[in-house]
Design a protein around this motif. Sequence first.
Motif, PDB file in Angstrom:
ATOM      1  N   VAL A 194       0.825   8.752 -10.042  1.00  0.00           N
ATOM      2  CA  VAL A 194       1.270   7.369  -9.894  1.00  0.00           C
ATOM      3  C   VAL A 194       1.993   6.934 -11.156  1.00  0.00           C
ATOM      4  O   VAL A 194       1.530   7.201 -12.281  1.00  0.00           O
ATOM      5  CB  VAL A 194       0.069   6.440  -9.622  1.00  0.00           C
ATOM      6  CG1 VAL A 194       0.476   4.970  -9.768  1.00  0.00           C
ATOM      7  CG2 VAL A 194      -0.497   6.699  -8.234  1.00  0.00           C
ATOM      8  N   ARG A 195       3.101   6.255 -10.965  1.00  0.00           N
ATOM      9  CA  ARG A 195       3.758   5.505 -12.041  1.00  0.00           C
ATOM     10  C   ARG A 195       4.281   4.209 -11.447  1.00  0.00           C
ATOM     11  O   ARG A 195       5.110   4.222 -10.533  1.00  0.00           O
ATOM     12  CB  ARG A 195       4.890   6.289 -12.682  1.00  0.00           C
ATOM     13  CG  ARG A 195       5.588   5.457 -13.763  1.00  0.00           C
ATOM     14  CD  ARG A 195       6.425   6.259 -14.698  1.00  0.00           C
ATOM     15  NE  ARG A 195       6.965   5.400 -15.757  1.00  0.00           N
ATOM     16  CZ  ARG A 195       7.684   5.845 -16.762  1.00  0.00           C
ATOM     17  NH1 ARG A 195       7.961   7.141 -16.869  1.00  0.00           N
ATOM     18  NH2 ARG A 195       8.145   5.015 -17.682  1.00  0.00           N
ATOM     19  N   TYR A 218       4.945   3.417  -7.513  1.00  0.00           N
ATOM     20  CA  TYR A 218       5.420   4.630  -6.839  1.00  0.00           C
ATOM     21  C   TYR A 218       4.343   5.710  -6.865  1.00  0.00           C
ATOM     22  O   TYR A 218       3.650   5.901  -7.868  1.00  0.00           O
ATOM     23  CB  TYR A 218       6.681   5.164  -7.520  1.00  0.00           C
ATOM     24  CG  TYR A 218       7.858   4.219  -7.455  1.00  0.00           C
ATOM     25  CD1 TYR A 218       8.613   4.093  -6.290  1.00  0.00           C
ATOM     26  CD2 TYR A 218       8.214   3.451  -8.551  1.00  0.00           C
ATOM     27  CE1 TYR A 218       9.682   3.227  -6.225  1.00  0.00           C
ATOM     28  CE2 TYR A 218       9.284   2.583  -8.499  1.00  0.00           C
ATOM     29  CZ  TYR A 218      10.021   2.470  -7.329  1.00  0.00           C
ATOM     30  OH  TYR A 218      11.077   1.601  -7.271  1.00  0.00           O
ATOM     31  N   LEU A 219       4.247   6.419  -5.764  1.00  0.00           N
ATOM     32  CA  LEU A 219       3.401   7.602  -5.657  1.00  0.00           C
ATOM     33  C   LEU A 219       4.324   8.813  -5.532  1.00  0.00           C
ATOM     34  O   LEU A 219       5.029   8.968  -4.527  1.00  0.00           O
ATOM     35  CB  LEU A 219       2.467   7.509  -4.450  1.00  0.00           C
ATOM     36  CG  LEU A 219       1.611   8.740  -4.168  1.00  0.00           C
ATOM     37  CD1 LEU A 219       0.557   8.908  -5.257  1.00  0.00           C
ATOM     38  CD2 LEU A 219       0.939   8.651  -2.799  1.00  0.00           C
ATOM     39  N   ALA A 220       4.353   9.631  -6.571  1.00  0.00           N
ATOM     40  CA  ALA A 220       5.171  10.853  -6.555  1.00  0.00           C
ATOM     41  C   ALA A 220       4.320  12.007  -6.033  1.00  0.00           C
ATOM     42  O   ALA A 220       3.139  12.111  -6.353  1.00  0.00           O
ATOM     43  CB  ALA A 220       5.684  11.151  -7.958  1.00  0.00           C
ATOM     44  N   TYR A 221       4.921  12.889  -5.237  1.00  0.00           N
ATOM     45  CA  TYR A 221       4.183  14.034  -4.700  1.00  0.00           C
ATOM     46  C   TYR A 221       5.091  15.256  -4.677  1.00  0.00           C
ATOM     47  O   TYR A 221       6.324  15.160  -4.696  1.00  0.00           O
ATOM     48  CB  TYR A 221       3.657  13.739  -3.293  1.00  0.00           C
ATOM     49  CG  TYR A 221       4.671  13.917  -2.184  1.00  0.00           C
ATOM     50  CD1 TYR A 221       4.671  15.061  -1.381  1.00  0.00           C
ATOM     51  CD2 TYR A 221       5.661  12.954  -1.965  1.00  0.00           C
ATOM     52  CE1 TYR A 221       5.613  15.228  -0.373  1.00  0.00           C
ATOM     53  CE2 TYR A 221       6.587  13.120  -0.965  1.00  0.00           C
ATOM     54  CZ  TYR A 221       6.568  14.254  -0.176  1.00  0.00           C
ATOM     55  OH  TYR A 221       7.507  14.434   0.825  1.00  0.00           O
ATOM     56  N   THR A 274       5.556   0.793 -18.084  1.00  0.00           N
ATOM     57  CA  THR A 274       4.295   1.041 -17.416  1.00  0.00           C
ATOM     58  C   THR A 274       3.537   2.131 -18.146  1.00  0.00           C
ATOM     59  O   THR A 274       4.057   2.842 -18.987  1.00  0.00           O
ATOM     60  CB  THR A 274       4.534   1.477 -15.959  1.00  0.00           C
ATOM     61  OG1 THR A 274       5.323   2.666 -15.977  1.00  0.00           O
ATOM     62  CG2 THR A 274       5.284   0.420 -15.186  1.00  0.00           C
ATOM     63  N   ALA A 275       2.268   2.242 -17.800  1.00  0.00           N
ATOM     64  CA  ALA A 275       1.452   3.280 -18.413  1.00  0.00           C
ATOM     65  C   ALA A 275       1.923   4.653 -17.946  1.00  0.00           C
ATOM     66  O   ALA A 275       2.629   4.791 -16.945  1.00  0.00           O
ATOM     67  CB  ALA A 275      -0.006   3.058 -18.050  1.00  0.00           C
TER      68      ALA A 275
END
Length: 342
Positions: A265-266, A269-272, A320-321
């Motif tokens: 996660v960033r 958004y969820l990257a996969y 963002t973190a």
Amino acid sequence: MEYPDDGSDLSVAGAGPPPPAGPSPSRFPTPSLRRTNQIALPSSAPPPTRADIPPAPPREQVYTSAEPIEPTSRRGGGRLWQVLVGGAAVLVLLALCGLGAAALLVDRGPQPETTPTYQPNAAASDPAEERQDLDSRDTDQAPLTAKELFPGKELKVTDGQPGYQVVKTHSSGSCAVAATDEVADLLVRLGCNQVVRATLRAPGGNHLVTTGLFNLTDKVSAERARDRIRQLLDERQGRFQGMVGKEGDGTEVVATAPARVGWQVRGHYLAYALVVRTDGVAVKSGDTTIREILFDMLELHLSRGVLERRADGGTAGQPTAGPTESGGTQSGTTGDDELPGD
């Protein structure tokens, strides 16, 4: 000394019998002469006449100093002019002092920092004014595009290393097309409204990877999806769906073979990424090549590349973190599941 006749209108002080009491018979007052200024007339000189004696000046016109005293009105006017001139000079001096003080304050004010701070993939300006908050779609409203994620036919992740061949790209407003069963339902419930993905052939040609971004409502919903997906994969209640390229290009295996998957996660958004072997053989969790492919896609390309550029290209906000990563395995349409990896 000779004196005027008895019938004369003038008399000399100090000679002859004293003048009779009472007003003088003459029409003109007798001038008062100082004794030291009396003139001794010779005996042969004729007696003085009335025309020879100048009239005495009025008593109020007699001055006690050598120079005349200026009238009071002129003296007052001169003092007023001096006051006015002096006041104007003071005002001019105060104005000059004020300008000098202002110049000193400007010179002593804080100087802007001249040493620039390096920001990768950012324009040469203040970072605080250039960062885009990726924690919500409210502050990051521009939709994703396939060209933004995969701009060319080859994806270069690391300089000097071989690139990934882009086989197919796809963008959809339905997140369910990229997952199955409970995983797809979870993404829809959490507000996912877009998925952009691509299938690529890894360098060497022995692996295929389908990777992309899910666009969720905010960071909280993305983190909930990340935490719930591992449980659903462990319980075999859904999976990420590999995307097949063109018919006959050898990419059918990406949708059927056991795969190693990773997600992180960033922002919202969820990257996969989903990796399979091209020969369909089950993948191992300790396979270093597959780990490198997952790192290239999730961390280097999607997080540090795509999302970092998006954050740098926005307006005021805070970065963002760092991304949080998860991984595991999922079964294909044939074969058994492997144990989840780390």
